[in-house]
Design an enzyme around this catalytic site. Structure first.
Site, PDB file in Angstrom:
ATOM      1  N   SER A  45       0.819  -1.218   0.000  1.00  0.00           N
ATOM      2  CA  SER A  45       0.000   0.000   0.000  1.00  0.00           C
ATOM      3  C   SER A  45       0.856   1.274   0.000  1.00  0.00           C
ATOM      4  O   SER A  45       1.590   1.529  -0.940  1.00  0.00           O
ATOM      5  CB  SER A  45      -0.946  -0.042   1.208  1.00  0.00           C
ATOM      6  N   ASP A 241      -6.081  -4.083  -1.600  1.00  0.00           N
ATOM      7  CA  ASP A 241      -4.980  -3.695  -0.724  1.00  0.00           C
ATOM      8  C   ASP A 241      -4.223  -4.895  -0.148  1.00  0.00           C
ATOM      9  O   ASP A 241      -4.823  -5.808   0.416  1.00  0.00           O
ATOM     10  CB  ASP A 241      -5.554  -2.854   0.421  1.00  0.00           C
TER      11      ASP A 241
END
Length: 435
Positions: A45, A241
């Site tokens: 991320s 994610d």
């Protein structure tokens, strides 16, 4: 460090906060001469934002750092989305239903308003990702602000970058690197499903790594990136994610047999303590908070399994640092881990502890503390320690993709740099000792 040992660095998720925090980690490792030794960089991320840009521009650290600070202080990804044609088109789509729905409320046909609103809700829920593919716009912003049409083949050989995402189809990690992009589940199919990574956009890989569930649309792999196009009928990666599976990026660096497995691991974690939320007055807030609790539980489990137990059982040197930690806790924490048998023989030997200290750390805690403070330059590091109000500013930075203030950037970097130096000197002493 002995030549045969591989060094891995993992950079956690956390949006722009993580991207800025990890800049401090990289800066300190660069100053210590450790960054140049890193063989593998595993990113998640927000860590992928910084890690990917570094692995495209690692020949001049000062230029890399200057650009990242400029981007994190001024480039607004979310504003870029709101100014996009995709957002305007979505807004017009909503108005096509909402304007007539409001208008008919003041006519004899007010009942039509319910039908229009119901139809709008149905279409938006049914086709949300097609109507507003927000991830595509964020990818464009990443590409404009950071990556300039770079592909995975342009990433540096050393460190080898592994960008982590989560594949919802298989509930497994999906990893992007210059050598391959894969989900291990697909590799064991008969025949295996393989992908062509050379021309895959870095911005899209980072988007997949930072694709927050509920907020962004899952990232797909286009047919052109399948080695066998027909395989698109067999599998359909839905990437979100990487933090959903492993928010610290440790798993790839410690998994036995992994291409990315390393003997020494440093983990920079931009996560903070889970804040108290006083009110849960709707389902969305409750859902997000529940997800936060799940993520915190996973993180705590991974810390025990992947860091403390892994280091002790595998004899692996592992330095972990987190935004939520205080410098004052690090040496006492190290002595506690020594008492619990969580410090490897290699680390004990490198520190040249007296046998009686190792046998009974509690009894010799004062001697150990004094010795370690001298050995790791603790008093020097402590001179740049953030004051409580400054720490509060750093820890209150959100995980979104909007610009950070100069204060926020500075304090995040200082906290990361201080913790990095202290933890590396404590837990990975061979990295800073002469060969």
């Amino acid at each position: 460090m002995t030549a045969e040992k591989k060094l891995g660095l993992s950079l956690s998720g956390g949006g722009y906060r993580a991207a800025a925090f990890h800049l401090g980690t990289l800066r300190k490792l660069h100053e210590m001469g450790v960054l140049q030794q890193v063989d593998v960089m595993s990113t998640i991320s927000g860590g992928s934002i910084t890690g990917a840009y570094y692995c495209l521009n690692n020949k001049d650290f000062e230029a890399f750092e200057k650009h990242m600070l400029e981007a994190l202080g001024h480039k607004n990804v979310i504003r870029q989305v709101f100014l996009s044609f995709t957002f305007i088109r979505t807004l017009l789509f909503l108005l096509v239903f909402l304007v007539p729905a409001v208008y008919v409320l003041f006519t004899p046909y007010a009942w039509l308003s319910l039908i229009l609103i119901g139809l709008l809700l149905y279409l938006f829920v049914r086709f949300q990702f097609a109507i507003f593919p927000v991830s595509k716009e964020i990818e464009k912003a990443y590409n404009k602000f950071f990556y300039n049409n770079a592909t995975l083949s342009q990433l540096t050989n050393k460190p080898l970058l592994a960008i982590g995402s989560t594949n919802l189809q298989t509930a497994r990690p999906f990893t992007f690197s210059r050598l391959k992009m894969e989900d291990s589940s697909y590799a064991f199919l008969d025949p295996p499903v393989r992908f062509k990574q050379d021309e895959f956009p870095v911005a899209r890989a980072v988007m997949a790594s930072s694709c927050v569930p509920f907020a962004f649309t899952p990232v797909h792999i286009d047919q052109v990136y399948f080695e066998t196009p027909a395989d698109m009928l067999r599998v359909e990666p839905q990437l979100v994610d990487g933090g959903v599976y492993d928010n610290q990026g440790i798993q790839k660096l410690t998994q036995k047999g992994s291409l990315y497995a390393c003997d020494i691991v440093i983990t920079s974690d931009a996560g903070n303590k889970l804040p108290f939320e006083g009110s849960f007055n709707n389902l969305l807030v409750l859902l997000i908070r529940t997800m936060d609790v799940f993520m915190a539980r996973i993180k705590n489990f991974q810390m025990v399994q992947d860091i403390y137990d892994n280091a002790a059982n595998a004899g692996r040197q592992m330095a972990y640092l987190s935004l939520g930690w205080n410098l004052e806790q690090c040496i006492p924490g190290f002595i506690d881990n020594l008492a619990k048998g969580k410090i490897t023989e290699e680390v004990i030997e490198a520190h040249q502890f007296k046998p009686e200290w190792v046998a009974d750390p509690a009894r010799y805690r004062k001697e150990l503390t004094t010795y370690l403070e001298n050995e790791v330059n603790y008093k020097v590091i402590l001179q740049s320690n953030l004051k409580p109000p400054q720490l509060t500013i750093a820890r209150n930075v959100g995980t979104n993709l909007t610009p950070l203030s100069k204060e926020e950037l500075t304090y995040l970097a200082i906290q990361a740099a201080n913790l990095t130096e202290l933890q590396v000197r404590l837990y990975c002493p061979t990295l800073t000792q002469p060969s």
